[in-house]
Design a protein around this motif. Sequence first.
Motif, PDB file in Angstrom:
ATOM      1  N   ARG A 134      41.580  12.336  -2.178  1.00 31.56           N
ATOM      2  CA  ARG A 134      41.952  11.216  -1.121  1.00 31.56           C
ATOM      3  C   ARG A 134      41.378   9.843  -1.816  1.00 31.56           C
ATOM      4  N   LEU A 135      40.409   9.999  -2.665  1.00 30.29           N
ATOM      5  CA  LEU A 135      39.909   8.642  -3.596  1.00 30.29           C
ATOM      6  C   LEU A 135      40.772   8.691  -4.788  1.00 30.29           C
ATOM      7  N   MET A 136      41.652   9.236  -5.046  1.00 27.90           N
ATOM      8  CA  MET A 136      42.559   9.158  -6.187  1.00 27.90           C
ATOM      9  C   MET A 136      44.185   8.684  -5.628  1.00 27.90           C
ATOM     10  N   LYS A 137      44.374   8.632  -4.576  1.00 28.36           N
ATOM     11  CA  LYS A 137      45.501   8.420  -3.962  1.00 28.36           C
ATOM     12  C   LYS A 137      45.736   7.017  -3.741  1.00 28.36           C
ATOM     13  N   LEU A 138      46.533   6.341  -4.472  1.00 18.27           N
ATOM     14  CA  LEU A 138      46.794   4.693  -4.193  1.00 18.27           C
ATOM     15  C   LEU A 138      47.299   4.458  -2.909  1.00 18.27           C
ATOM     16  N   ASN A 139      48.565   5.367  -2.851  1.00 20.46           N
ATOM     17  CA  ASN A 139      49.329   5.420  -1.337  1.00 20.46           C
ATOM     18  C   ASN A 139      50.385   6.291  -1.455  1.00 20.46           C
TER      19      ASN A 139
END
Length: 209
Positions: free
Chosen positions: A120-125
């Motif tokens: 979730r911390l790696m997902k930009l959008n």
Amino acid sequence: MKTIVNSIPGYQVYEYLLVLDTPKELGEKIAKIKEGFAETYKSDHARWGQPQIILGSFVQYGMMEERLVNRLQIVAMAATPFKTELRDFGSFPSHTIYIKVVSKVPVQGLVKNIRHEAQRLMKLNDDNKPYFVLEPHITIARKLQPWQYEKGWLEYSNKSFTGRFIADTMLLLKRPVGESDSYRMKYKVVHRFKFQNLPVATKQGDLFG
């Protein structure tokens, strides 16, 4: 040049790689193979890539980096160093030739832990989600033209290679997105994470610590 969809104007976005690095001597051995392929088959992509096992790749705002490093540190603290064995060559038809990682299970286990704890911390959008590599390998050459792949694979499918090392560190690398020659720019090391085999308690769903 990578196009980032729906990013916030004024905030720097980076391409990130999470990798297992190879020891110096083994890395030099693989680099010579990559250089030989580049010379024989006129493949610049064989020259650019580093001799490393990519665990995952993603794009994200630089302002998220500290949170991400903290989360990956927890994953690394709980991880156990493991033996990694390399043997011979494989391919992804019809564009990539690589060195096979035959000790897949510990690498895949590490990737699954990273995905569970940090994705979730790696997902930009919604348009830019992280990519996790569940078929571990070390790339010799990628983005090959059909003739490069066919001739190269004809040669390398008959070659042998062996190598092994203890994986006890993963690296987070980055380079800025949006510069005209960014695909040629080298990644810089953000952080080195040592595998410490420590008991680490994490609350499920606590993804922003």
